[in-house]
Design a protein around this motif. Structure first.
Motif, PDB file in Angstrom:
ATOM      1  N   ILE B  27       0.836  -1.204   0.000  1.00  0.00           N
ATOM      2  CA  ILE B  27       0.000   0.000   0.000  1.00  0.00           C
ATOM      3  C   ILE B  27       0.866   1.247   0.000  1.00  0.00           C
ATOM      4  O   ILE B  27       0.666   2.179  -0.792  1.00  0.00           O
ATOM      5  N   LEU B  28       1.886   1.280   0.871  1.00  0.00           N
ATOM      6  CA  LEU B  28       2.731   2.477   0.940  1.00  0.00           C
ATOM      7  C   LEU B  28       3.517   2.662  -0.348  1.00  0.00           C
ATOM      8  O   LEU B  28       3.676   3.788  -0.835  1.00  0.00           O
ATOM      9  N   ALA B  29       3.995   1.570  -0.930  1.00  0.00           N
ATOM     10  CA  ALA B  29       4.765   1.695  -2.163  1.00  0.00           C
ATOM     11  C   ALA B  29       3.917   2.302  -3.265  1.00  0.00           C
ATOM     12  O   ALA B  29       4.391   3.096  -4.067  1.00  0.00           O
ATOM     13  N   ASN B  30       2.634   1.925  -3.298  1.00  0.00           N
ATOM     14  CA  ASN B  30       1.781   2.492  -4.332  1.00  0.00           C
ATOM     15  C   ASN B  30       1.388   3.922  -4.012  1.00  0.00           C
ATOM     16  O   ASN B  30       1.369   4.793  -4.883  1.00  0.00           O
ATOM     17  N   VAL B  31       1.046   4.203  -2.758  1.00  0.00           N
ATOM     18  CA  VAL B  31       0.561   5.541  -2.422  1.00  0.00           C
ATOM     19  C   VAL B  31       1.689   6.551  -2.557  1.00  0.00           C
ATOM     20  O   VAL B  31       1.509   7.657  -3.055  1.00  0.00           O
ATOM     21  N   MET B  32       2.892   6.167  -2.113  1.00  0.00           N
ATOM     22  CA  MET B  32       3.984   7.133  -2.105  1.00  0.00           C
ATOM     23  C   MET B  32       4.551   7.405  -3.491  1.00  0.00           C
ATOM     24  O   MET B  32       5.291   8.361  -3.659  1.00  0.00           O
ATOM     25  N   THR B  33       4.272   6.567  -4.462  1.00  0.00           N
ATOM     26  CA  THR B  33       4.832   6.812  -5.788  1.00  0.00           C
ATOM     27  C   THR B  33       3.790   7.318  -6.763  1.00  0.00           C
ATOM     28  O   THR B  33       3.983   7.265  -7.961  1.00  0.00           O
ATOM     29  N   GLY B  34       2.692   7.818  -6.236  1.00  0.00           N
ATOM     30  CA  GLY B  34       1.733   8.492  -7.102  1.00  0.00           C
ATOM     31  C   GLY B  34       0.800   7.582  -7.868  1.00  0.00           C
ATOM     32  O   GLY B  34       0.067   8.036  -8.746  1.00  0.00           O
ATOM     33  N   THR B  35       0.800   6.304  -7.591  1.00  0.00           N
ATOM     34  CA  THR B  35      -0.129   5.400  -8.272  1.00  0.00           C
ATOM     35  C   THR B  35      -1.141   4.855  -7.279  1.00  0.00           C
ATOM     36  O   THR B  35      -1.560   3.709  -7.359  1.00  0.00           O
ATOM     37  N   GLY B  36      -1.548   5.682  -6.325  1.00  0.00           N
ATOM     38  CA  GLY B  36      -2.401   5.206  -5.243  1.00  0.00           C
ATOM     39  C   GLY B  36      -3.780   4.795  -5.660  1.00  0.00           C
ATOM     40  O   GLY B  36      -4.414   3.984  -4.993  1.00  0.00           O
ATOM     41  N   GLU B  37      -4.266   5.325  -6.804  1.00  0.00           N
ATOM     42  CA  GLU B  37      -5.638   4.944  -7.136  1.00  0.00           C
ATOM     43  C   GLU B  37      -5.725   3.549  -7.714  1.00  0.00           C
ATOM     44  O   GLU B  37      -6.798   3.077  -8.030  1.00  0.00           O
ATOM     45  N   ARG B  38      -4.584   2.896  -7.868  1.00  0.00           N
ATOM     46  CA  ARG B  38      -4.639   1.482  -8.234  1.00  0.00           C
ATOM     47  C   ARG B  38      -5.256   0.653  -7.131  1.00  0.00           C
ATOM     48  O   ARG B  38      -5.793  -0.412  -7.365  1.00  0.00           O
ATOM     49  N   LEU B  39      -5.071   1.116  -5.895  1.00  0.00           N
ATOM     50  CA  LEU B  39      -5.410   0.261  -4.764  1.00  0.00           C
ATOM     51  C   LEU B  39      -6.898   0.298  -4.509  1.00  0.00           C
ATOM     52  O   LEU B  39      -7.496   1.345  -4.403  1.00  0.00           O
ATOM     53  N   GLY B  40      -7.468  -0.820  -4.387  1.00  0.00           N
ATOM     54  CA  GLY B  40      -8.882  -0.878  -4.067  1.00  0.00           C
ATOM     55  C   GLY B  40      -9.288  -2.319  -4.154  1.00  0.00           C
ATOM     56  O   GLY B  40      -8.777  -3.078  -4.968  1.00  0.00           O
ATOM     57  N   LEU B  41     -10.215  -2.688  -3.298  1.00  0.00           N
ATOM     58  CA  LEU B  41     -10.662  -4.080  -3.341  1.00  0.00           C
ATOM     59  C   LEU B  41     -11.345  -4.351  -4.667  1.00  0.00           C
ATOM     60  O   LEU B  41     -11.201  -5.427  -5.248  1.00  0.00           O
ATOM     61  N   GLY B  42     -12.067  -3.374  -5.196  1.00  0.00           N
ATOM     62  CA  GLY B  42     -12.754  -3.567  -6.459  1.00  0.00           C
ATOM     63  C   GLY B  42     -11.784  -3.809  -7.591  1.00  0.00           C
ATOM     64  O   GLY B  42     -12.002  -4.687  -8.443  1.00  0.00           O
ATOM     65  N   TRP B  43     -10.674  -3.046  -7.592  1.00  0.00           N
ATOM     66  CA  TRP B  43      -9.654  -3.264  -8.617  1.00  0.00           C
ATOM     67  C   TRP B  43      -9.091  -4.665  -8.529  1.00  0.00           C
ATOM     68  O   TRP B  43      -8.926  -5.357  -9.527  1.00  0.00           O
ATOM     69  N   PHE B  44      -8.787  -5.094  -7.276  1.00  0.00           N
ATOM     70  CA  PHE B  44      -8.211  -6.430  -7.103  1.00  0.00           C
ATOM     71  C   PHE B  44      -9.192  -7.512  -7.550  1.00  0.00           C
ATOM     72  O   PHE B  44      -8.828  -8.466  -8.243  1.00  0.00           O
ATOM     73  N   LEU B  45     -10.467  -7.345  -7.182  1.00  0.00           N
ATOM     74  CA  LEU B  45     -11.444  -8.356  -7.570  1.00  0.00           C
ATOM     75  C   LEU B  45     -11.640  -8.365  -9.074  1.00  0.00           C
ATOM     76  O   LEU B  45     -11.835  -9.415  -9.676  1.00  0.00           O
ATOM     77  N   HIS B  46     -11.588  -7.179  -9.676  1.00  0.00           N
ATOM     78  CA  HIS B  46     -11.874  -7.098 -11.105  1.00  0.00           C
ATOM     79  C   HIS B  46     -10.753  -7.681 -11.943  1.00  0.00           C
ATOM     80  O   HIS B  46     -10.991  -8.305 -12.966  1.00  0.00           O
ATOM     81  N   THR B  47      -9.497  -7.454 -11.509  1.00  0.00           N
ATOM     82  CA  THR B  47      -8.392  -7.866 -12.373  1.00  0.00           C
ATOM     83  C   THR B  47      -7.834  -9.235 -12.019  1.00  0.00           C
ATOM     84  O   THR B  47      -7.015  -9.746 -12.768  1.00  0.00           O
ATOM     85  N   SER B  48      -8.239  -9.816 -10.901  1.00  0.00           N
ATOM     86  CA  SER B  48      -7.692 -11.138 -10.594  1.00  0.00           C
ATOM     87  C   SER B  48      -8.403 -12.170 -11.444  1.00  0.00           C
ATOM     88  O   SER B  48      -9.553 -12.020 -11.816  1.00  0.00           O
ATOM     89  N   ASN B  49      -7.697 -13.237 -11.716  1.00  0.00           N
ATOM     90  CA  ASN B  49      -8.205 -14.268 -12.600  1.00  0.00           C
ATOM     91  C   ASN B  49      -9.282 -15.077 -11.875  1.00  0.00           C
ATOM     92  O   ASN B  49      -9.101 -15.444 -10.725  1.00  0.00           O
ATOM     93  N   PRO B  50     -10.394 -15.352 -12.528  1.00  0.00           N
ATOM     94  CA  PRO B  50     -11.414 -16.169 -11.861  1.00  0.00           C
ATOM     95  C   PRO B  50     -10.915 -17.543 -11.449  1.00  0.00           C
ATOM     96  O   PRO B  50     -11.368 -18.097 -10.458  1.00  0.00           O
ATOM     97  N   PHE B  51      -9.965 -18.087 -12.205  1.00  0.00           N
ATOM     98  CA  PHE B  51      -9.472 -19.408 -11.836  1.00  0.00           C
ATOM     99  C   PHE B  51      -8.725 -19.389 -10.515  1.00  0.00           C
ATOM    100  O   PHE B  51      -8.652 -20.403  -9.830  1.00  0.00           O
ATOM    101  N   MET B  52      -8.154 -18.227 -10.131  1.00  0.00           N
ATOM    102  CA  MET B  52      -7.480 -18.164  -8.840  1.00  0.00           C
ATOM    103  C   MET B  52      -8.474 -18.378  -7.719  1.00  0.00           C
ATOM    104  O   MET B  52      -8.244 -19.159  -6.798  1.00  0.00           O
TER     105      MET B  52
END
Lengths: 167, 212
Positions: B27-52
């Motif tokens: 979380i800190l690595a993403n927030v501190m380098t300006g890509t913080g809006e990547r983080l979100g449960l919705g993003w993780f659920l949307h981009t993870s593979n259904p087979f996982m």
């Protein structure tokens, strides 16, 4: 072109990950109530096993705490089955419904966990001391009923949240 | 028993702290380098593979059920061995408790086999363009994960409960052989908890199927 635009505009209300929350609601309600019921069964059961050696004739009356712990698992089963009936792919299942179902499951789950803990502890001590003083039976039953009703409160809120009209 | 519980608690604490520090690092690595809006449960659920999610569900259904059965069997088995020193007659009747715990593992096995029937191959091209395919396959993946988690965790609780009650039953049987059947009733209530988990997970996946 038109139905692409329509389907894209509904993506914030019906994102494809909406059923995740509903599924987690089912998990919460069945798992947490089962942990409470298992705790109640195990702790009260070990009390019954200790009592049975001293007073074998009281064992049948002592099974009541175990039955009440089993009822808590049934509360969780009811809410799980209700929520599972509504689960569907995100074309019909909005994320709002998902959140509501998640917390329906959490409410019955955590209440059932606490109620199962209480039923187990009261049942254990009640059964062990009932062997020494059989007149404590009525008192133990009264306390167990109050502990069981705590799980019922969670079930009431769970069912109410399930029936809330959210599209 | 409190010393053993301390080891268990230390182990669980280590795992929780490790997972927590990894999450805080990401979380800190993403927030501190300006890509913080990547983080979100919705993003993780949307981009993870259904087979996982499906694989996790199937794996957890079998493995956690076996963990529960194993804990039940070790609790009962040690009591049978200990109580059988003075009363060796208890050893065959108390195998019933061991069979109840084994049934818990079989519930998990059955559920894992049924859940793996929901998982089918899908065309990736349709998965990213066709709305019906996306939502149906992700629904199936999440429901398989939820079903596997349900049956696994419920069977852990059920296995431990049956094990503790079975241990008490073995020792009561060693004292007075008429008591075993009465305490078996308590074990049956414990076993019913595992059955509820099986019912819920099978019902949950009744609508779940991956479409091509």
């Amino acid at each position: 072109m038109r139905d692409t635009a329509e389907s894209l505009s509904r993506l914030d209300r019906n994102p494809p990950y909406a059923p995740f929350y509903g599924a987690m609601g089912v998990v919460a309600s069945s798992v947490l109530t089962s942990i409470g019921a298992a705790y109640g069964t195990a702790v009260a059961g070990s009390g019954i096993a200790s009592t049975a050696v001293m007073r074998p004739e009281l064992v049948m009356k002592s099974i009541i705490p175990v039955v009440m712990a089993g009822i808590i698992a049934i509360y969780g089963l009811v809410v799980s089955v209700l929520i599972s009936g509504e689960l569907d792919s995100s074309l019909k299942y909005s994320v709002r419904k998902g959140y509501v179902h998640l917390f329906a499951g959490v409410s019955v789950g955590v209440s059932g966990l606490a109620a199962g803990y209480a039923v187990g502890e009261v049942g254990d001590m009640g059964v062990r001391h009932m062997a020494l003083q059989p007149r404590l039976f009525i008192g133990m039953i009264l306390v167990l009923i109050f502990a069981e009703v705590l799980g019922l409160y969670g079930l009431i809120i769970g069912i109410y949240l399930y029936t809330v009209d959210v599209k | 028993m409190y010393c053993k519980m301390n080891f268990g608690i230390i182990f669980v604490l280590l795992i929780v702290l490790g997972a927590g520090s990894i999450m805080i690092g990401v979380i800190l690595a993403n927030v501190m380098t300006g890509t913080g809006e990547r983080l979100g449960l919705g993003w993780f659920l949307h981009t993870s593979n259904p087979f996982m999610w499906a694989g996790l569900g199937i794996g957890l259904a079998c493995s956690l059920s076996v963990v529960g059965a194993a804990m039940g069997i070790y609790m009962t088995g040690t009591s049978i061995c200990g109580g059988g020193v003075r009363s060796p007659r208890i050893k065959t009747k108390n195998l019933i408790t061991i069979i109840f715990c084994e049934a818990v593992a079989i519930y998990g096995l059955i559920t894992a086999i049924l859940l793996s029937g929901c998982v089918k191959n899908f065309y990736t091209v349709r998965m990213i363009s066709d709305q019906r395919v996306i939502s149906n396959n992700m629904f199936t993946a999440y429901v398989v994960f939820g079903a596997g988690l349900t049956v696994g965790l419920v069977n852990i609780a059920c296995g431990i409960a049956v094990g503790i009650v079975g241990s008490g039953a073995a020792l009561a049987d060693a004292a007075n052989s008429a008591l075993f059947v009465k305490i078996l009733i308590v074990e049956i209530f414990g076993s019913a908890i595992g059955l509820f988990g099986l019912i819920v997970s099978i019902y949950m996946t009744s609508k779940a199927e991956m479409i091509l």
